[in-house]
Write an enzyme that holds these catalytic residues in place. Sequence first.
Site, PDB file in Angstrom:
ATOM      1  CD  GLU A 141      23.823   5.320  44.581  1.00 24.96           C
ATOM      2  OE1 GLU A 141      23.331   5.204  43.510  1.00 24.96           O
ATOM      3  OE2 GLU A 141      24.330   4.228  45.036  1.00 24.96           O
TER       4      GLU A 141
ATOM      5  CB  SER B 231      19.336   4.070  33.220  1.00 26.62           C
ATOM      6  OG  SER B 231      19.031   4.743  34.543  1.00 26.62           O
TER       7      SER B 231
ATOM      8  CG  HIS C 275      28.560   4.580  42.654  1.00 30.05           C
ATOM      9  ND1 HIS C 275      27.429   5.120  43.067  1.00 30.05           N
ATOM     10  CD2 HIS C 275      28.389   3.522  41.667  1.00 30.05           C
ATOM     11  CE1 HIS C 275      26.507   4.788  42.222  1.00 30.05           C
ATOM     12  NE2 HIS C 275      26.910   3.902  41.443  1.00 30.05           N
TER      13      HIS C 275
ATOM     14  CE  LYS D   1      23.463   1.792  42.222  1.00 35.93           C
ATOM     15  NZ  LYS D   1      22.721   3.102  41.725  1.00 35.93           N
TER      16      LYS D   1
ATOM     17  CD  GLU E 227      28.314   3.908  37.600  1.00 40.29           C
ATOM     18  OE1 GLU E 227      27.331   3.016  37.154  1.00 40.29           O
ATOM     19  OE2 GLU E 227      28.488   4.462  38.808  1.00 40.29           O
TER      20      GLU E 227
ATOM     21  N   GLY F 234      19.942   5.352  38.075  1.00 42.74           N
ATOM     22  CA  GLY F 234      18.782   5.279  38.665  1.00 42.74           C
ATOM     23  C   GLY F 234      17.577   6.062  38.172  1.00 42.74           C
TER      24      GLY F 234
ATOM     25  CG  ASN G  85      26.630  -0.901  42.730  1.00 43.02           C
ATOM     26  OD1 ASN G  85      26.526  -1.701  43.703  1.00 43.02           O
ATOM     27  ND2 ASN G  85      26.660   0.366  42.632  1.00 43.02           N
TER      28      ASN G  85
END
Length: 249
Positions: A99, A213, A97, A14, A167, A173, A12
């Site tokens: 985010e 991560s 996701h 992003k 996740e 991140g 990904n």
Amino acid sequence: MAAPRTFFVGGNFKMNGSQESMKKIVGALNENKLNVGQVETVIFPQNLYLIPTREQVRKDIGVGAQNVHDKKNGAYTGENSAESLIDAGINYTLTGHSERRTIFKESDELVADKTQFAIEQGLTVVACIGETLAEREANDTIKVVVRQLNALADKVNNWSKVVVAYEPVWAIGTGKTATPAQAQEVHAEIRKWAAQRLGAQVAEGLRIIYGGSVNGGNCKEFLQFPDVDGFLVGGASLKPEFHNIVNKW
């Protein structure tokens, strides 16, 4: 005996990348010897780079969108049409996701609607689920994950087109990573849920991948566990170590 699940590694990107950096990334993927025969490998670049990436990257690597809308077409400024993605040779998409859930306030129900519509149009979906740090500290991890999964199960009718990506939000991140044992514990609960809600055959075939991560140095530790079927990689997918993750099998 059931056929073994094919490992899945997604990258990904992003909202990262430039024309120059994408040329380098694609060039490296094309030039390196990758274990794509045993590992389904898919990269998810920004929308702007989807078509040139699909045209330039080797054919045994999939290309996917980071988001998709739950309507066929129309006045939905800024959204991705699943029909248009398919037309462009883009055969995968992410949904849910963290985010998208946190920054853009997507509900469990909207994520489920997007997932089912994308499947109906012919896309394979990597559906993301996971808990925040506050939810983990409150011992609500499984409660949250099951809530998100139940929303998907209320709409999705073809789980062979779904890869579930666990996740933990607190590990995306941040440099923090769930331990392999923590990941296995949640993945095992996801498979248990799938057996109860979707049936034993679906549960056995369902690929459950870990994201948070993941990098070339820590990914191998996860592979000793039976319910970890691959990874959704963030920042490391922009670096040469992504090749090492694909080749860990």
